[in-house]
Design a protein around this motif. Structure first.
Motif, PDB file in Angstrom:
ATOM      1  N   HIS A  16     -10.942   3.521  -1.904  1.00 35.03           N
ATOM      2  CA  HIS A  16     -11.492   2.296  -1.581  1.00 35.03           C
ATOM      3  C   HIS A  16     -11.028   0.534  -2.933  1.00 35.03           C
ATOM      4  O   HIS A  16     -10.768   0.615  -4.151  1.00 35.03           O
ATOM      5  N   ASN A  17     -10.506  -0.311  -1.841  1.00 34.85           N
ATOM      6  CA  ASN A  17     -10.339  -1.599  -2.895  1.00 34.85           C
ATOM      7  C   ASN A  17      -8.955  -1.327  -3.892  1.00 34.85           C
ATOM      8  O   ASN A  17      -8.811  -1.588  -4.610  1.00 34.85           O
ATOM      9  N   CYS A  18      -7.752  -0.875  -2.881  1.00 31.27           N
ATOM     10  CA  CYS A  18      -6.419  -1.114  -3.426  1.00 31.27           C
ATOM     11  C   CYS A  18      -5.609  -1.436  -2.816  1.00 31.27           C
ATOM     12  O   CYS A  18      -6.075  -2.227  -1.332  1.00 31.27           O
ATOM     13  N   GLY A  19      -4.365  -1.777  -2.626  1.00 32.55           N
ATOM     14  CA  GLY A  19      -3.227  -2.062  -1.509  1.00 32.55           C
ATOM     15  C   GLY A  19      -3.123  -1.356  -0.652  1.00 32.55           C
ATOM     16  O   GLY A  19      -3.362   0.021  -0.887  1.00 32.55           O
ATOM     17  N   ALA A  20      -2.509  -1.346   0.499  1.00 30.74           N
ATOM     18  CA  ALA A  20      -1.577  -0.809   1.184  1.00 30.74           C
ATOM     19  C   ALA A  20      -1.225  -0.052   0.874  1.00 30.74           C
ATOM     20  O   ALA A  20      -0.091   0.252   0.283  1.00 30.74           O
TER      21      ALA A  20
END
Length: 328
Positions: free
Chosen positions: A321-325
């Motif tokens: 969750h809430n991280c880059g691709a």
């Protein structure tokens, strides 16, 4: 260190069951949500189902976790609070806890007695681990224990429970998990895959309609629960278990089918059913891997890795969750 869940949530759960029965049985297509299978008797019956030769999901997911638990732990890192949604017997949990070096374990379940019993048993295996059970319906808003407020979190949602929800509701639930677990959290999730080259519809249907009749007893336990807890007068012998694959909707459907015209009361309310009329008790959607990636992205998660068995029956996925691709 094990702290049992308290009685207040149990009262709320009992009231929710009564409301679900009253409203669900008053609809043209009668329905009782699948989460109400899991009183103490239902939880024990489900554990028996997981041992059946026809029921491939549990043993397949367990094998995947056993093979890849160390890789999951290495990707996540130590020191997190492990929050398990619908913990049941917590049988698969040690496969993550052993390599994970978690700071705390928070099992969340709707069956209070079974929750505390399972948490206490797990405490014997991990005596130095803070175990903080929460009695709650995880499809509704609830709070995590204050003791884990400052800890980074890992959600654990095994067993293909996501399939009990229609796609829109599944996305809403996953979005709720992301909000509860917070930024930079992870989720390990099990998903039962759609029929394909290595998995026939017959194999799928047998998993929900076993030869020994354990799944039928599990389904009928809802009627016994109405009689036990809501003063019901249901004649359980008037109902038969049914489980069929609905190809158009991509789901197994379980129903309780009236064998004959029947009437009964539940929570002081009268109901009548004609022969052939059903109570719809469960949907179990089966997803493709493309489906699960779309649901992850729609609910605020980024797929990080996917593990499946050789036949492509089941998948265990790691989302962040809430991280880059990240590439699956």
């Amino acid at each position: 260190m094990f702290e049992p869940a308290g009685p207040v949530a149990a009262d709320c759960a009992a009231n929710a069951f009564e409301l679900a029965v009253r409203t669900g049985l008053a609809q043209p297509q009668k329905i009782i949500p699948a989460r109400y299978f899991y009183d103490e008797a239902g939880s024990q019956l489900f554990e028996a189902i997981t041992q059946l030769p026809e029921y491939y999901p549990t043993r397949t997911e367990t094998a995947i976790l056993a093979d890849h638990g160390a890789a999951i732990a290495a990707a996540i890192g130590p020191g997190r609070a492990l929050v398990e949604f619908g913990s049941g017997s917590s049988a698969k949990t040690p496969l993550l806890l052993r390599p994970l070096h978690a700071a705390a374990y928070v099992p969340v379940d709707i069956s209070g007695a079974y929750l505390n019993q399972s948490a206490a048993a797990l405490g014997l295996q991990f005596p130095d681990l803070a175990i903080l059970p929460v009695l709650a319906d995880f499809t509704q808003a609830f709070a995590l224990p204050a003791a884990v407020a400052a800890l980074p979190r890992l959600g654990f949602f095994p067993g293909s429970t996501l399939g009990n929800l229609a796609p829109g509701a599944a996305i809403d639930l996953l979005r709720g998990f992301a909000q509860l677990l917070g930024p930079d959290s992870w989720l390990v999730i099990g998903t039962d895959l759609a029929p394909g080259p290595g998995k026939s519809v017959a194999v799928l249907e047998a998993a929900y309609d076993d030869a020994a009749g354990v799944t039928a007893a599990f389904n009928c336990n809802l009627l016994h629960r109405i009689n036990r807890e809501l003063g019901g007068t249901v004649r359980v012998a008037h109902f038969a278990h049914s489980a069929v694959w609905n190809a158009d909707l991509g789901r197994i459907e379980m129903h309780l089918v009236a064998r004959c015209d029947t009437d009964f009361t539940a929570a002081g309310q009268a109901f009548t059913m004609a022969a052939g009329e059903t109570i719809h008790t469960e949907n179990s959607y089966k997803w493709t891997l493309a489906d699960t990636r779309l649901m992850a992205q729609a609910s605020g998660w980024t797929p990080a890795h996917t593990w499946t068995d050789g036949a492509g029956c089941f998948a265990v996925q790691l989302w962040r969750h809430n991280c880059g691709a990240m590439q699956p």
